[in-house]
Design a protein around this motif. Structure first.
Motif, mmCIF file in Angstrom:
data_model
loop_
_atom_site.group_PDB
_atom_site.id
_atom_site.type_symbol
_atom_site.label_atom_id
_atom_site.label_comp_id
_atom_site.label_asym_id
_atom_site.label_seq_id
_atom_site.Cartn_x
_atom_site.Cartn_y
_atom_site.Cartn_z
ATOM 1 N N PHE A 30 0.867 -1.173 0.000
ATOM 2 C CA PHE A 30 0.000 0.000 0.000
ATOM 3 C C PHE A 30 0.905 1.225 0.000
ATOM 4 N N THR A 31 0.693 2.134 -0.943
ATOM 5 C CA THR A 31 1.531 3.329 -1.041
ATOM 6 C C THR A 31 0.658 4.573 -1.070
ATOM 7 N N PRO A 32 0.756 5.442 -0.047
ATOM 8 C CA PRO A 32 1.662 5.389 1.081
ATOM 9 C C PRO A 32 1.190 4.381 2.126
ATOM 10 N N SER A 33 2.106 3.945 2.961
ATOM 11 C CA SER A 33 1.756 2.964 3.990
ATOM 12 C C SER A 33 1.154 3.626 5.226
ATOM 13 N N ASN A 34 1.317 4.945 5.362
ATOM 14 C CA ASN A 34 0.680 5.705 6.437
ATOM 15 C C ASN A 34 0.130 6.980 5.828
ATOM 16 N N LEU A 35 -1.163 7.002 5.587
ATOM 17 C CA LEU A 35 -1.814 8.162 4.987
ATOM 18 C C LEU A 35 -2.404 9.022 6.097
ATOM 19 N N ALA A 36 -2.062 10.303 6.121
ATOM 20 C CA ALA A 36 -2.599 11.240 7.110
ATOM 21 C C ALA A 36 -3.674 12.089 6.440
ATOM 22 N N ILE A 37 -4.867 12.094 7.048
ATOM 23 C CA ILE A 37 -5.995 12.854 6.512
ATOM 24 C C ILE A 37 -6.683 13.588 7.659
ATOM 25 N N THR A 38 -7.653 14.411 7.312
ATOM 26 C CA THR A 38 -8.470 15.069 8.327
ATOM 27 C C THR A 38 -9.834 14.402 8.383
ATOM 28 N N ALA A 39 -10.484 14.512 9.531
ATOM 29 C CA ALA A 39 -11.801 13.902 9.720
ATOM 30 C C ALA A 39 -12.760 14.376 8.629
ATOM 31 N N GLY A 40 -13.534 13.438 8.111
ATOM 32 C CA GLY A 40 -14.497 13.727 7.058
ATOM 33 C C GLY A 40 -13.984 13.409 5.663
ATOM 34 N N ALA A 41 -12.692 13.139 5.537
ATOM 35 C CA ALA A 41 -12.111 12.850 4.223
ATOM 36 C C ALA A 41 -12.458 11.427 3.779
ATOM 37 N N THR A 42 -12.495 11.248 2.484
ATOM 38 C CA THR A 42 -12.721 9.934 1.881
ATOM 39 C C THR A 42 -11.424 9.464 1.251
ATOM 40 N N VAL A 43 -11.007 8.263 1.609
ATOM 41 C CA VAL A 43 -9.792 7.670 1.051
ATOM 42 C C VAL A 43 -10.202 6.724 -0.073
ATOM 43 N N THR A 44 -9.482 6.814 -1.192
ATOM 44 C CA THR A 44 -9.700 5.922 -2.325
ATOM 45 C C THR A 44 -8.470 5.053 -2.523
ATOM 46 N N TRP A 45 -8.666 3.748 -2.483
ATOM 47 C CA TRP A 45 -7.602 2.795 -2.789
ATOM 48 C C TRP A 45 -7.774 2.369 -4.248
ATOM 49 N N THR A 46 -6.688 2.343 -5.001
ATOM 50 C CA THR A 46 -6.723 1.910 -6.398
ATOM 51 C C THR A 46 -5.741 0.767 -6.572
ATOM 52 N N ASN A 47 -6.240 -0.367 -7.060
ATOM 53 C CA ASN A 47 -5.399 -1.537 -7.283
ATOM 54 C C ASN A 47 -4.701 -1.393 -8.631
ATOM 55 N N LYS A 48 -3.421 -1.057 -8.587
ATOM 56 C CA LYS A 48 -2.633 -0.874 -9.809
ATOM 57 C C LYS A 48 -1.749 -2.079 -10.093
ATOM 58 N N SER A 49 -2.059 -3.194 -9.460
ATOM 59 C CA SER A 49 -1.288 -4.411 -9.714
ATOM 60 C C SER A 49 -2.119 -5.340 -10.591
ATOM 61 N N ASN A 50 -1.538 -6.483 -10.928
ATOM 62 C CA ASN A 50 -2.239 -7.420 -11.812
ATOM 63 C C ASN A 50 -2.875 -8.583 -11.061
#
Length: 125
Positions: A53-73
Protein backbone atom coordinates in the motif's frame (compact mmCIF):
# COMPACT_ATOMS: atom_id res chain seq x y z
CA UNK A 1 -47.65 36.47 -0.79
CA UNK A 2 -50.52 34.04 -1.05
CA UNK A 3 -51.32 31.35 1.49
CA UNK A 4 -50.20 28.76 -1.01
CA UNK A 5 -46.76 30.37 -1.29
CA UNK A 6 -46.48 30.51 2.49
CA UNK A 7 -47.37 26.80 2.78
CA UNK A 8 -44.78 25.88 0.13
CA UNK A 9 -42.08 27.92 1.88
CA UNK A 10 -42.99 26.37 5.24
CA UNK A 11 -42.81 22.88 3.74
CA UNK A 12 -39.42 23.59 2.18
CA UNK A 13 -38.12 24.97 5.48
CA UNK A 14 -39.25 21.85 7.34
CA UNK A 15 -37.75 19.60 4.66
CA UNK A 16 -34.43 21.47 4.90
CA UNK A 17 -34.41 21.11 8.70
CA UNK A 18 -35.09 17.37 8.44
CA UNK A 19 -32.30 16.89 5.90
CA UNK A 20 -29.85 18.83 8.09
CA UNK A 21 -30.83 16.70 11.09
CA UNK A 22 -30.27 13.49 9.15
CA UNK A 23 -26.91 14.74 7.88
CA UNK A 24 -25.72 15.84 11.34
CA UNK A 25 -26.88 12.69 13.11
CA UNK A 26 -25.09 10.24 10.82
CA UNK A 27 -22.86 7.59 12.37
CA UNK A 28 -19.31 8.48 13.33
CA UNK A 29 -17.94 5.15 12.12
CA UNK A 30 -16.22 4.97 8.73
CA UNK A 31 -18.41 4.25 5.71
CA UNK A 32 -17.26 2.50 2.56
CA UNK A 33 -18.04 1.81 -1.07
CA UNK A 34 -16.58 -0.39 -3.79
CA UNK A 35 -16.36 0.47 -7.43
CA UNK A 36 -14.75 -0.33 -10.69
CA UNK A 37 -12.10 1.80 -12.30
CA UNK A 38 -14.57 4.67 -12.75
CA UNK A 39 -13.87 6.38 -9.39
CA UNK A 40 -11.31 9.16 -9.62
CA UNK A 41 -8.75 9.07 -6.80
CA UNK A 42 -8.33 12.40 -5.05
CA UNK A 43 -5.46 13.66 -2.94
CA UNK A 44 -6.47 11.24 -0.18
CA UNK A 45 -5.58 8.12 -2.12
CA UNK A 46 -3.59 4.94 -1.71
CA UNK A 47 -2.21 2.88 -4.58
CA UNK A 48 -1.76 -0.87 -4.35
CA UNK A 49 1.42 -1.72 -6.27
CA UNK A 50 4.04 -4.48 -5.95
CA UNK A 51 2.28 -6.08 -2.97
CA UNK A 52 2.33 -2.84 -0.95
CA UNK A 53 0.00 0.00 0.00
CA UNK A 54 1.53 3.33 -1.04
CA UNK A 55 1.66 5.39 1.08
CA UNK A 56 1.76 2.96 3.99
CA UNK A 57 0.68 5.70 6.44
CA UNK A 58 -1.81 8.16 4.99
CA UNK A 59 -2.60 11.24 7.11
CA UNK A 60 -6.00 12.85 6.51
CA UNK A 61 -8.47 15.07 8.33
CA UNK A 62 -11.80 13.90 9.72
CA UNK A 63 -14.50 13.73 7.06
CA UNK A 64 -12.11 12.85 4.22
CA UNK A 65 -12.72 9.93 1.88
CA UNK A 66 -9.79 7.67 1.05
CA UNK A 67 -9.70 5.92 -2.33
CA UNK A 68 -7.60 2.79 -2.79
CA UNK A 69 -6.72 1.91 -6.40
CA UNK A 70 -5.40 -1.54 -7.28
CA UNK A 71 -2.63 -0.87 -9.81
CA UNK A 72 -1.29 -4.41 -9.71
CA UNK A 73 -2.24 -7.42 -11.81
CA UNK A 74 -3.68 -9.47 -8.95
CA UNK A 75 -6.62 -9.02 -6.59
CA UNK A 76 -6.11 -7.43 -3.16
CA UNK A 77 -8.32 -6.39 -0.23
CA UNK A 78 -8.47 -3.49 2.19
CA UNK A 79 -9.39 -5.11 5.51
CA UNK A 80 -9.60 -3.28 8.83
CA UNK A 81 -7.47 -4.89 11.53
CA UNK A 82 -10.19 -4.40 14.16
CA UNK A 83 -13.38 -4.19 12.10
CA UNK A 84 -13.83 -0.41 12.34
CA UNK A 85 -14.66 -0.22 8.65
CA UNK A 86 -16.12 -2.69 6.18
CA UNK A 87 -13.68 -4.86 4.24
CA UNK A 88 -13.45 -4.18 0.54
CA UNK A 89 -13.67 -7.79 -0.50
CA UNK A 90 -11.51 -8.59 -3.53
CA UNK A 91 -10.47 -5.50 -5.49
CA UNK A 92 -9.74 -6.55 -9.06
CA UNK A 93 -6.87 -5.01 -11.03
CA UNK A 94 -7.76 -1.36 -11.84
CA UNK A 95 -10.58 -1.52 -9.28
CA UNK A 96 -11.11 1.00 -6.51
CA UNK A 97 -12.49 1.08 -2.98
CA UNK A 98 -13.47 4.06 -0.85
CA UNK A 99 -13.90 4.67 2.88
CA UNK A 100 -14.99 7.92 4.53
CA UNK A 101 -13.44 8.55 7.95
CA UNK A 102 -15.72 10.92 9.92
CA UNK A 103 -13.72 11.06 13.16
CA UNK A 104 -10.13 11.14 14.41
CA UNK A 105 -8.15 7.98 15.13
CA UNK A 106 -5.65 5.52 13.71
CA UNK A 107 -7.07 2.84 11.43
CA UNK A 108 -4.73 -0.08 10.76
CA UNK A 109 -5.54 -2.34 7.81
CA UNK A 110 -4.11 -5.17 5.72
CA UNK A 111 -4.74 -7.29 2.64
CA UNK A 112 -6.49 -10.48 3.72
CA UNK A 113 -5.12 -12.30 0.65
CA UNK A 114 -1.53 -11.16 1.33
CA UNK A 115 -1.27 -10.61 5.14
CA UNK A 116 2.25 -9.14 4.91
CA UNK A 117 0.67 -6.11 3.22
CA UNK A 118 -0.12 -3.71 6.07
CA UNK A 119 -0.74 0.04 6.35
CA UNK A 120 -2.73 2.62 8.28
CA UNK A 121 -4.81 5.76 7.92
CA UNK A 122 -4.21 8.42 10.58
CA UNK A 123 -7.17 10.79 10.92
CA UNK A 124 -6.77 14.13 12.69
CA UNK A 125 -9.74 16.22 13.91
Amino acid sequence: MTRRHIRVLASLTILGAVLMFISCSSSSSPSSSTGGGNMTPGPDSVNIVNFAFTPSNLAITAGATVTWTNKSNTAHTVTSDNGTFTSSGNIAPNGTYQVTFPSAGTFDYHCSIHPSMTAKVTVSP
